[in-house]
Design a protein around this motif. Structure first.
Motif, PDB file in Angstrom:
ATOM      1  N   ASN A 234     -46.052 -74.673 -69.776  1.00 41.91           N
ATOM      2  CA  ASN A 234     -47.164 -74.112 -69.001  1.00 41.91           C
ATOM      3  C   ASN A 234     -46.932 -74.311 -67.502  1.00 41.91           C
ATOM      4  N   LEU A 235     -46.375 -75.476 -67.152  1.00 37.80           N
ATOM      5  CA  LEU A 235     -46.155 -75.773 -65.731  1.00 37.80           C
ATOM      6  C   LEU A 235     -45.114 -74.830 -65.122  1.00 37.80           C
ATOM      7  N   THR A 236     -44.044 -74.565 -65.868  1.00 42.47           N
ATOM      8  CA  THR A 236     -43.036 -73.639 -65.321  1.00 42.47           C
ATOM      9  C   THR A 236     -43.596 -72.201 -65.290  1.00 42.47           C
ATOM     10  N   ASP A 237     -44.467 -71.884 -66.268  1.00 37.10           N
ATOM     11  CA  ASP A 237     -45.114 -70.551 -66.245  1.00 37.10           C
ATOM     12  C   ASP A 237     -45.977 -70.391 -64.992  1.00 37.10           C
ATOM     13  N   ILE A 238     -46.734 -71.456 -64.677  1.00 44.97           N
ATOM     14  CA  ILE A 238     -47.601 -71.398 -63.483  1.00 44.97           C
ATOM     15  C   ILE A 238     -46.745 -71.199 -62.231  1.00 44.97           C
ATOM     16  N   ALA A 239     -45.595 -71.896 -62.182  1.00 44.66           N
ATOM     17  CA  ALA A 239     -44.692 -71.746 -61.027  1.00 44.66           C
ATOM     18  C   ALA A 239     -44.183 -70.298 -60.932  1.00 44.66           C
ATOM     19  N   GLN A 240     -43.852 -69.713 -62.084  1.00 45.57           N
ATOM     20  CA  GLN A 240     -43.386 -68.309 -62.091  1.00 45.57           C
ATOM     21  C   GLN A 240     -44.492 -67.377 -61.594  1.00 45.57           C
ATOM     22  N   GLN A 241     -45.743 -67.631 -62.064  1.00 41.80           N
ATOM     23  CA  GLN A 241     -46.861 -66.783 -61.634  1.00 41.80           C
ATOM     24  C   GLN A 241     -47.113 -66.925 -60.134  1.00 41.80           C
ATOM     25  N   THR A 242     -46.992 -68.175 -59.642  1.00 34.62           N
ATOM     26  CA  THR A 242     -47.184 -68.410 -58.200  1.00 34.62           C
ATOM     27  C   THR A 242     -46.131 -67.617 -57.429  1.00 34.62           C
ATOM     28  N   HIS A 243     -44.905 -67.667 -57.923  1.00 36.18           N
ATOM     29  CA  HIS A 243     -43.808 -66.947 -57.266  1.00 36.18           C
ATOM     30  C   HIS A 243     -44.061 -65.430 -57.290  1.00 36.18           C
ATOM     31  N   ALA A 244     -44.740 -64.985 -58.380  1.00 42.39           N
ATOM     32  CA  ALA A 244     -45.008 -63.545 -58.512  1.00 42.39           C
ATOM     33  C   ALA A 244     -46.209 -63.099 -57.676  1.00 42.39           C
ATOM     34  N   GLY A 245     -46.916 -64.057 -57.026  1.00 38.49           N
ATOM     35  CA  GLY A 245     -48.006 -63.658 -56.135  1.00 38.49           C
ATOM     36  C   GLY A 245     -49.389 -64.162 -56.532  1.00 38.49           C
ATOM     37  N   HIS A 246     -49.515 -64.782 -57.726  1.00 41.86           N
ATOM     38  CA  HIS A 246     -50.818 -65.343 -58.127  1.00 41.86           C
ATOM     39  C   HIS A 246     -50.893 -66.773 -57.609  1.00 41.86           C
ATOM     40  N   LYS A 247     -51.536 -66.946 -56.451  1.00 35.96           N
ATOM     41  CA  LYS A 247     -51.446 -68.240 -55.744  1.00 35.96           C
ATOM     42  C   LYS A 247     -52.549 -69.235 -56.118  1.00 35.96           C
ATOM     43  N   THR A 248     -53.404 -68.890 -57.110  1.00 38.83           N
ATOM     44  CA  THR A 248     -54.573 -69.725 -57.414  1.00 38.83           C
ATOM     45  C   THR A 248     -54.198 -71.191 -57.653  1.00 38.83           C
ATOM     46  N   LEU A 249     -53.093 -71.440 -58.354  1.00 42.94           N
ATOM     47  CA  LEU A 249     -52.751 -72.822 -58.740  1.00 42.94           C
ATOM     48  C   LEU A 249     -51.499 -73.330 -58.008  1.00 42.94           C
ATOM     49  N   PHE A 250     -51.255 -72.784 -56.810  1.00 40.80           N
ATOM     50  CA  PHE A 250     -50.007 -73.159 -56.116  1.00 40.80           C
ATOM     51  C   PHE A 250     -49.958 -74.657 -55.794  1.00 40.80           C
ATOM     52  N   PHE A 251     -51.169 -75.247 -55.601  1.00 37.37           N
ATOM     53  CA  PHE A 251     -51.243 -76.654 -55.174  1.00 37.37           C
ATOM     54  C   PHE A 251     -51.053 -77.632 -56.348  1.00 37.37           C
ATOM     55  N   LEU A 252     -50.997 -77.123 -57.580  1.00 39.80           N
ATOM     56  CA  LEU A 252     -50.944 -77.996 -58.761  1.00 39.80           C
ATOM     57  C   LEU A 252     -49.805 -79.028 -58.706  1.00 39.80           C
ATOM     58  N   PRO A 253     -48.565 -78.628 -58.334  1.00 41.20           N
ATOM     59  CA  PRO A 253     -47.489 -79.638 -58.277  1.00 41.20           C
ATOM     60  C   PRO A 253     -47.800 -80.770 -57.304  1.00 41.20           C
ATOM     61  N   ILE A 254     -48.474 -80.450 -56.196  1.00 38.80           N
ATOM     62  CA  ILE A 254     -48.784 -81.481 -55.195  1.00 38.80           C
ATOM     63  C   ILE A 254     -49.813 -82.453 -55.769  1.00 38.80           C
ATOM     64  N   VAL A 255     -50.835 -81.902 -56.459  1.00 42.24           N
ATOM     65  CA  VAL A 255     -51.877 -82.759 -57.062  1.00 42.24           C
ATOM     66  C   VAL A 255     -51.241 -83.657 -58.125  1.00 42.24           C
ATOM     67  N   ILE A 256     -50.377 -83.067 -58.965  1.00 43.02           N
ATOM     68  CA  ILE A 256     -49.704 -83.852 -60.017  1.00 43.02           C
ATOM     69  C   ILE A 256     -48.870 -84.966 -59.370  1.00 43.02           C
ATOM     70  N   ALA A 257     -48.136 -84.610 -58.311  1.00 45.09           N
ATOM     71  CA  ALA A 257     -47.284 -85.610 -57.643  1.00 45.09           C
ATOM     72  C   ALA A 257     -48.125 -86.762 -57.095  1.00 45.09           C
ATOM     73  N   LEU A 258     -49.277 -86.443 -56.500  1.00 48.06           N
ATOM     74  CA  LEU A 258     -50.117 -87.506 -55.922  1.00 48.06           C
ATOM     75  C   LEU A 258     -50.705 -88.400 -57.015  1.00 48.06           C
ATOM     76  N   ILE A 259     -51.169 -87.786 -58.121  1.00 49.17           N
ATOM     77  CA  ILE A 259     -51.752 -88.586 -59.214  1.00 49.17           C
ATOM     78  C   ILE A 259     -50.668 -89.490 -59.832  1.00 49.17           C
TER      79      ILE A 259
END
Lengths: 369, 84
Positions: B37-62
């Motif tokens: 799911n995480l790599t899918d979200i990254a692919q979607q972000t790359h394709a222009g759906h930016k809603t969850l672009f910050f997710l990796p940063i939040v995961i990294a901080l937690i």
């Protein structure tokens, strides 16, 4: 729309990333930077594309720097104000550095950027690495009786300059005021270097030590704040494009957080010269690594006689192995210093307890008689 | 018997380290379970759906908060502490 190629993870990949992360974390916790220069090529050799390797490396670096700086702040080694100010200027440097890299790639292709990166490495490491290493050796020769921090001549001059409207006080130099006009280029250069060779600390730490007079142990700790501010901005930029492979970043982070704690603990047991010695040693080994690779890039750009594929491969392998050697050498020196420090400290504590016990029993005997 | 008491005391003394270690392992298990799911979200972000672009940063901080606290206590538990 193009699709990003994310690699499939297997046990061997996970173990390699964890171990390299641990060693890199240990070196970062001790000298404020390092480790990243091995991780990007290591990830690429596992099949990760260049941009995903850089983005994921950065996404593991900023949380590691956060944890490392918090740990070292507990020991009173961090100048948060200096770190944040330098970090913000570094962000500008990262942006400009990326533009320079993009321009070179457009004009000369990937070999052009590789040659640029290697030349930056060689020039910076040859000058700064030699100064830091010689300074560390000199301090070691002068012995323990002369271990207290001495403000370098350049820093004394910088501290004496007063430019109205630009002065800021920093606790790491005894609350003396320094003009932001000196701090800004230091931050900018750190960012430029980070964008080019992924190790901004190789300029940031020596600049703090020799230009404004921050003690080496505080400079390496403050560099972690710079790395956090700079890395967080860069990671957001890459995450916006979807280039961060968070699985890879978190596996590296798992190892590096074990390492960064050990590196930070290590700084409390060593003398100032040891930090400079380790940093200088790593810089010089990395310099040789780049020297081995230089003929390959020159050959690719037809700036010298074309090398055979076999020779290029051999030089590339030697270059990468030398990078690994830099990290392993750093890890070994830090481990030995830490173990020796802990043993000496325990012996001193035991001797102190025994002395107090003896004095107390002597006092009781005297009182009774 | 005294050995058992020693072990019990050790666990009580380092209970936060154990709790954080368990939470850390649980978080890495979730990361593994949702890795696709995480790599899918990254692919979607790359394709222009930016809603969850910050997710990796939040995961990294937690992860840095939980795993960082665990690793700090882990070395403490092994007796490797900073010199005061």
């Amino acid at each position: 729309m193009d699709v990003i190629n994310f690699i499939d993870l297997n046990l061997a990949t996970v173990i390699i990333l964890f171990v390299v992360g641990f060693i890199g974390g240990m070196v970062s916790g001790f000298i404020g930077s390092g480790g990243a220069f091995v991780l990007t090529p290591a990830m690429m050799s596992l099949g990760v594309s260049g941009i995903v390797a850089v983005a994921s490396n950065m996404a593991h670096k900023f949380p590691k720097a956060l944890v490392g700086s918090m740990k070292r702040a507990k020991y009173g080694q961090v100048d948060v104000k200096l770190g944040v100010i330098m970090g913000l200027f570094a962000e500008v440097g990262v942006f400009v550095g990326k533009e320079v890299m993009t321009g070179i790639r457009a004009a000369f292709g990937n070999s052009g950027t590789d040659l640029y990166v290697s030349l930056v490495f060689i020039v910076v490491l040859a000058i700064v690495g030699t100064i830091v290493f010689r300074d560390g050796l000199r301090m070691k020769r002068e012995g323990a009786h002369n271990d207290e921090h001495k403000t370098p001549k350049l820093a004394q001059w910088v501290q004496s300059i007063y430019i109205p409207g630009t002065m800021v006080r920093f606790k790491s130099i005894g609350n003396k005021p320094i003009s932001l006009l000196f701090v800004a280029p230091m931050g900018f250069a750190t960012g430029m270097l980070a964008a080019s060779i992924a190790v901004g600390g190789f300029i940031g730490v020596p600049a703090m030590i020799y230009v404004i007079g921050v003690p080496a142990i505080m400079a390496t700790a403050t560099e972690l704040v710079v790395a956090f501010v700079m890395g967080m901005g860069g990671s957001l930029f890459y995450a916006w494009e979807g280039f961060v492979d968070i699985r890879l970043a978190m596996i590296i982070l798992a190892g590096s957080l074990f390492g960064v704690q050990i590196g930070a603990i290590g700084t409390t047991y060593v003398k100032e010269y040891m930090v400079k010695f380790v940093m200088g040693m790593i810089m010089i080994i990395v310099l040789f690594s780049r020297l081995f690779k230089l003929p390959v890039y020159l050959s690719d750009l037809s700036l010298m006689t074309t090398l055979s594929a076999g020779t290029s491969d051999i030089l590339s392998t030697i270059s990468f192995s030398t990078l690994g050697l830099a990290l392993i050498a750093g890890m070994l020196v830090i481990s030995v210093a830490l173990i020796k420090g802990i043993i000496e400290h325990r012996n001193e504590t035991r001797a102190e307890h025994a002395r107090r016990k003896y004095e107390a029993s002597l006092a009781v005997t005297t009182a009774e008689s | 018997m005294s050995k058992l008491v020693e072990i019990r005391d050790f666990f009580i003394k380092h209970r936060f380290a154990f709790v954080l270690g368990v939470v850390s392992v649980a978080m890495y298990s979730l990361l593994y379970l949702f890795s696709v799911n995480l790599t899918d979200i990254a692919q979607q972000t790359h394709a222009g759906h930016k809603t969850l672009f910050f997710l990796p940063i939040v995961i990294a901080l937690i992860f840095s908060g939980v795993h960082g606290s665990f690793t700090s206590r882990f070395w403490d538990m092994l007796g490797i502490k900073a010199k005061h």
